[in-house]
Design an enzyme around this catalytic site. Structure first.
Site, PDB file in Angstrom:
ATOM      1  N   CYS A 168     -25.149 -27.915   8.818  1.00  0.00           N
ATOM      2  CA  CYS A 168     -25.694 -26.556   8.825  1.00  0.00           C
ATOM      3  C   CYS A 168     -25.207 -25.800   7.586  1.00  0.00           C
ATOM      4  CB  CYS A 168     -25.270 -25.822  10.101  1.00  0.00           C
ATOM      5  SG  CYS A 168     -25.731 -24.089  10.081  1.00  0.00           S
ATOM      6  N   HIS A 199     -29.479 -15.862  12.373  1.00  0.00           N
ATOM      7  CA  HIS A 199     -29.185 -14.955  11.266  1.00  0.00           C
ATOM      8  C   HIS A 199     -30.134 -13.781  11.289  1.00  0.00           C
ATOM      9  CE1 HIS A 199     -32.039 -17.997   9.760  1.00  0.00           C
ATOM     10  NE2 HIS A 199     -32.537 -17.064   8.977  1.00  0.00           N
TER      11      HIS A 199
HETATM   12  P1  5GP Z   1     -35.134 -18.005   7.509  1.00  0.00           P
HETATM   13  O1  5GP Z   1     -36.362 -18.408   6.741  1.00  0.00           O
HETATM   14  O2  5GP Z   1     -34.532 -19.172   8.237  1.00  0.00           O
HETATM   15  O3  5GP Z   1     -35.324 -16.811   8.371  1.00  0.00           O
HETATM   16  O4  5GP Z   1     -34.099 -17.518   6.417  1.00  0.00           O
HETATM   17  C1  5GP Z   1     -33.189 -18.338   5.790  1.00  0.00           C
HETATM   18  C2  5GP Z   1     -32.759 -17.595   4.549  1.00  0.00           C
HETATM   19  O5  5GP Z   1     -31.578 -18.183   4.083  1.00  0.00           O
HETATM   20  C3  5GP Z   1     -33.794 -17.646   3.423  1.00  0.00           C
HETATM   21  O6  5GP Z   1     -34.147 -16.320   3.041  1.00  0.00           O
HETATM   22  C4  5GP Z   1     -33.075 -18.396   2.308  1.00  0.00           C
HETATM   23  O7  5GP Z   1     -33.356 -17.889   1.024  1.00  0.00           O
HETATM   24  C5  5GP Z   1     -31.610 -18.210   2.676  1.00  0.00           C
HETATM   25  N1  5GP Z   1     -30.771 -19.326   2.274  1.00  0.00           N
HETATM   26  C6  5GP Z   1     -30.995 -20.637   2.516  1.00  0.00           C
HETATM   27  N2  5GP Z   1     -29.998 -21.384   2.023  1.00  0.00           N
HETATM   28  C7  5GP Z   1     -29.115 -20.509   1.457  1.00  0.00           C
HETATM   29  C8  5GP Z   1     -27.872 -20.686   0.766  1.00  0.00           C
HETATM   30  O8  5GP Z   1     -27.368 -21.794   0.571  1.00  0.00           O
HETATM   31  N3  5GP Z   1     -27.254 -19.561   0.331  1.00  0.00           N
HETATM   32  C9  5GP Z   1     -27.773 -18.317   0.528  1.00  0.00           C
HETATM   33  N4  5GP Z   1     -27.078 -17.288   0.053  1.00  0.00           N
HETATM   34  N5  5GP Z   1     -28.946 -18.114   1.172  1.00  0.00           N
HETATM   35  C10 5GP Z   1     -29.607 -19.209   1.624  1.00  0.00           C
HETATM   36 ZN    ZN Z   2     -24.395 -23.315  11.682  1.00  0.00          ZN
END
Ligand code: 5GP
Ligand code: ZN
Length: 114
Positions: A4, A100
């Protein structure tokens, strides 16, 4: 959770630009910001998503919602406004399976579905 990415951020196994941390919560700048302010707020505990919130872990979710206004104030968007988003599952576009909350602000956000 070994694979993760957000657990790895909690453990400092991969770098992130953290803006807030306490015993149970971490917040950091999104790597691919969709607005001038784009912060991700997570529980340190691995919770897969909103479907997995239950009485045993909902305390940290409540705490996150106490922390979010503090982060918004520190980022200068408390008065101008901001959006809180939590994507759950495939159709919502959840790409990281660790609960998140996105904080988005710093501009007039589109009124279409985020
Ligand atoms: P979801 O699409 O799951 O709601 O949002 C996941 C978010 O996590 C995305 O906006 C993506 O840019 C961010 N994200 C994914 N991997 C990383 C990472 O390694 N570091 C950071 N700072 N953000 C991440
Ligand atoms: Zn996790």
């Amino acid at each position: 959770m070994q694979d993760c990415v957000f657990c790895k951020i909690v453990e400092n196994m991969i770098p992130s630009n953290k803006v807030y941390e306490d015993d149970t919560v971490v917040a950091f700048r999104d790597i691919n910001p969709m607005a001038p302010v784009h912060i991700i707020v997570i529980p340190k505990e691995h919770i897969t998503g909103a479907n997995d919130i239950c009485p045993a872990n909902s305390g940290v979710v409540a705490h996150i919602f106490e922390v979010i206004p503090k982060i918004a104030a520190a980022e200068g968007v408390a008065e101008s406004g901001y959006r809180i988003i939590s994507n759950c599952g495939k159709d919502a576009g959840q790409t990281v399976s660790h609960l998140h909350f996105h904080i988005l602000g710093g501009t007039q956000l589109p009124l279409s579905l985020a």
